[in-house]
Design a protein around this motif. Structure first.
Motif, PDB file in Angstrom:
ATOM      1  N   ILE A  46     -30.695  19.189 -23.449  1.00  0.00           N
ATOM      2  CA  ILE A  46     -30.308  20.289 -22.563  1.00  0.00           C
ATOM      3  C   ILE A  46     -28.794  20.262 -22.342  1.00  0.00           C
ATOM      4  CG2 ILE A  46     -32.546  20.252 -21.411  1.00  0.00           C
ATOM      5  CD1 ILE A  46     -29.545  18.951 -19.500  1.00  0.00           C
ATOM      6  N   ALA A  47     -28.291  21.288 -21.705  1.00  0.00           N
ATOM      7  CA  ALA A  47     -26.920  21.260 -21.191  1.00  0.00           C
ATOM      8  C   ALA A  47     -26.925  21.928 -19.825  1.00  0.00           C
ATOM      9  CB  ALA A  47     -25.948  21.968 -22.123  1.00  0.00           C
ATOM     10  N   TYR A  48     -26.456  21.201 -18.824  1.00  0.00           N
ATOM     11  CA  TYR A  48     -26.329  21.774 -17.491  1.00  0.00           C
ATOM     12  C   TYR A  48     -25.165  22.749 -17.486  1.00  0.00           C
ATOM     13  CZ  TYR A  48     -25.344  22.203 -12.510  1.00  0.00           C
ATOM     14  OH  TYR A  48     -25.100  22.705 -11.257  1.00  0.00           O
ATOM     15  N   HIS A  49     -25.392  23.930 -16.913  1.00  0.00           N
ATOM     16  CA  HIS A  49     -24.382  24.990 -16.863  1.00  0.00           C
ATOM     17  C   HIS A  49     -24.031  25.274 -15.411  1.00  0.00           C
ATOM     18  CE1 HIS A  49     -22.450  28.900 -17.410  1.00  0.00           C
ATOM     19  NE2 HIS A  49     -23.306  29.405 -16.546  1.00  0.00           N
ATOM     20  N   ASP A  50     -22.757  25.168 -15.089  1.00  0.00           N
ATOM     21  CA  ASP A  50     -22.289  25.421 -13.727  1.00  0.00           C
ATOM     22  C   ASP A  50     -21.003  26.226 -13.810  1.00  0.00           C
ATOM     23  OD1 ASP A  50     -20.935  25.139 -11.191  1.00  0.00           O
ATOM     24  OD2 ASP A  50     -22.307  23.504 -10.711  1.00  0.00           O
ATOM     25  N   ARG A  51     -21.137  27.552 -13.760  1.00  0.00           N
ATOM     26  CA  ARG A  51     -19.982  28.448 -13.788  1.00  0.00           C
ATOM     27  C   ARG A  51     -19.057  28.171 -14.976  1.00  0.00           C
ATOM     28  NH1 ARG A  51     -18.010  26.628  -8.137  1.00  0.00           N
ATOM     29  NH2 ARG A  51     -19.043  24.764  -8.961  1.00  0.00           N
ATOM     30  N   GLY A  52     -19.645  27.901 -16.131  1.00  0.00           N
ATOM     31  CA  GLY A  52     -18.853  27.664 -17.331  1.00  0.00           C
ATOM     32  C   GLY A  52     -18.659  26.208 -17.669  1.00  0.00           C
ATOM     33  N   ASP A 148     -30.386  21.272 -34.993  1.00  0.00           N
ATOM     34  CA  ASP A 148     -28.949  21.227 -35.256  1.00  0.00           C
ATOM     35  C   ASP A 148     -28.130  21.635 -34.033  1.00  0.00           C
ATOM     36  OD1 ASP A 148     -29.428  20.403 -37.836  1.00  0.00           O
ATOM     37  OD2 ASP A 148     -29.159  22.395 -38.726  1.00  0.00           O
ATOM     38  N   ALA A 149     -28.640  22.577 -33.251  1.00  0.00           N
ATOM     39  CA  ALA A 149     -27.902  23.018 -32.065  1.00  0.00           C
ATOM     40  C   ALA A 149     -27.747  21.871 -31.068  1.00  0.00           C
ATOM     41  CB  ALA A 149     -28.608  24.200 -31.411  1.00  0.00           C
ATOM     42  N   TRP A 150     -28.791  21.047 -30.925  1.00  0.00           N
ATOM     43  CA  TRP A 150     -28.693  19.898 -30.027  1.00  0.00           C
ATOM     44  C   TRP A 150     -27.757  18.838 -30.604  1.00  0.00           C
ATOM     45  CZ3 TRP A 150     -28.272  17.840 -25.708  1.00  0.00           C
ATOM     46  CH2 TRP A 150     -28.469  16.469 -25.489  1.00  0.00           C
ATOM     47  N   ARG A 151     -27.846  18.575 -31.887  1.00  0.00           N
ATOM     48  CA  ARG A 151     -26.952  17.585 -32.500  1.00  0.00           C
ATOM     49  C   ARG A 151     -25.494  18.004 -32.337  1.00  0.00           C
ATOM     50  NH1 ARG A 151     -31.538  17.029 -35.812  1.00  0.00           N
ATOM     51  NH2 ARG A 151     -31.007  18.818 -37.116  1.00  0.00           N
ATOM     52  N   GLU A 152     -25.218  19.290 -32.415  1.00  0.00           N
ATOM     53  CA  GLU A 152     -23.860  19.784 -32.212  1.00  0.00           C
ATOM     54  C   GLU A 152     -23.384  19.516 -30.785  1.00  0.00           C
ATOM     55  OE1 GLU A 152     -21.546  24.078 -32.219  1.00  0.00           O
ATOM     56  OE2 GLU A 152     -23.309  23.805 -33.483  1.00  0.00           O
ATOM     57  N   GLN A 153     -24.279  19.695 -29.806  1.00  0.00           N
ATOM     58  CA  GLN A 153     -23.928  19.399 -28.417  1.00  0.00           C
ATOM     59  C   GLN A 153     -23.560  17.920 -28.246  1.00  0.00           C
ATOM     60  OE1 GLN A 153     -23.967  21.405 -25.399  1.00  0.00           O
ATOM     61  NE2 GLN A 153     -23.834  23.019 -26.929  1.00  0.00           N
ATOM     62  N   VAL A 154     -24.364  17.050 -28.829  1.00  0.00           N
ATOM     63  CA  VAL A 154     -24.126  15.611 -28.712  1.00  0.00           C
ATOM     64  C   VAL A 154     -22.806  15.229 -29.365  1.00  0.00           C
ATOM     65  CG1 VAL A 154     -24.968  13.322 -29.361  1.00  0.00           C
ATOM     66  CG2 VAL A 154     -26.576  15.061 -28.553  1.00  0.00           C
ATOM     67  N   GLN A 155     -22.583  15.714 -30.573  1.00  0.00           N
ATOM     68  CA  GLN A 155     -21.356  15.372 -31.287  1.00  0.00           C
ATOM     69  C   GLN A 155     -20.123  15.865 -30.538  1.00  0.00           C
ATOM     70  OE1 GLN A 155     -22.069  17.094 -35.133  1.00  0.00           O
ATOM     71  NE2 GLN A 155     -23.628  15.576 -35.690  1.00  0.00           N
ATOM     72  N   GLN A 156     -20.224  17.044 -29.960  1.00  0.00           N
ATOM     73  CA  GLN A 156     -19.076  17.614 -29.260  1.00  0.00           C
ATOM     74  C   GLN A 156     -18.692  16.783 -28.039  1.00  0.00           C
ATOM     75  OE1 GLN A 156     -17.914  21.978 -28.904  1.00  0.00           O
ATOM     76  NE2 GLN A 156     -19.286  21.706 -27.180  1.00  0.00           N
ATOM     77  N   ILE A 157     -19.678  16.365 -27.243  1.00  0.00           N
ATOM     78  CA  ILE A 157     -19.361  15.620 -26.026  1.00  0.00           C
ATOM     79  C   ILE A 157     -19.007  14.171 -26.342  1.00  0.00           C
ATOM     80  CG2 ILE A 157     -21.665  14.792 -25.387  1.00  0.00           C
ATOM     81  CD1 ILE A 157     -19.035  16.421 -23.046  1.00  0.00           C
TER      82      ILE A 157
END
Length: 214
Positions: A46-52, A148-157
């Motif tokens: 997941i990704a928590y979203h808080d005003r961007g 792939d969308a989740w792997r991209e999130q992990v790699q980015q952070i």
């Protein structure tokens, strides 16, 4: 009060019993909730979203807070974040909230919006809260990812020592290099987040923690 790029959501489903269920059970994880809903929606993270602000995590858990925050009944959202990151938010449960599952092609999210936020920010433009959400107008949510969308999130952070990244209105990420750079970009401080969420009262955000250890 917007999701990045004002994503249009083709399916807006209100989880009308969610907050009552949360009070009865004490806590509900997002991934368990998706399983309970019996929808075809794979979730690897997941990704928590808080005003961007975006914080990728393995799961998020809603918690009923009967003793509240600063004397107010509350509920919190606690993120099992990627890496040594600490992320949670506490919301004022004296406001009237609605929780929704939003879906569009290739993307899904949970979003929660108070009546006050809708009345002050969106009622002049949208005839209902549902219509505003369908247009991508919400401040708080948990985006759901798989493959792939989740792997991209992990790699980015994992490429940064910041506690979170930011998403611009056009959907492009801004990845600060450190916690101090993150707070410069959001024009706030750790203390301000912890004491007020750096948010106006009508948003219902009482406290926000977005930090990284080390």
């Amino acid at each position: 009060m917007s999701a990045p790029a004002n994503t249009p959501w083709s399916n807006v489903y209100q989880l009308s019993s969610f907050l009552g269920q949360l009070e009865a059970e004490g806590g509900i994880s997002v991934r368990a909730l998706v399983d309970e809903l019996d929808v075809d929606l794979p979730v690897d993270g997941i990704a928590y979203h808080d005003r961007g602000i975006r914080v990728p995590g393995y799961d998020a858990t809603f918690v009923h807070e009967p003793t509240g925050s600063r004397g107010r009944p509350a509920f919190s959202v606690q993120i099992d974040a990627v890496g040594p990151r600490n992320t949670w938010a506490i919301f004022d449960n004296t406001l009237s909230w609605d929780v929704y599952l939003l879906r569009a092609e290739g993307v899904a999210a949970l979003a929660w919006v108070s009546d006050e936020e809708y009345r002050i920010e969106e009622a002049d433009q949208f005839s209902s809260k549902r219509e505003a959400l369908a247009a991508g107008r919400f401040s708080f949510g948990v985006f759901l990812y798989a493959g792939d969308a989740w792997r991209e999130q992990v790699q980015q952070i994992q490429r940064t020592n910041a506690p979170a990244y930011l998403l611009r209105e056009d959907g492009q990420p801004i990845v600060p290099g450190s916690q101090s750079e993150f707070y410069e970009l959001v024009d706030s401080t750790v203390t301000e987040f912890r004491t007020s969420g750096a948010a106006p009262d009508y948003l219902g955000l009482l406290e926000l923690e977005v930090t990284i250890d080390g």
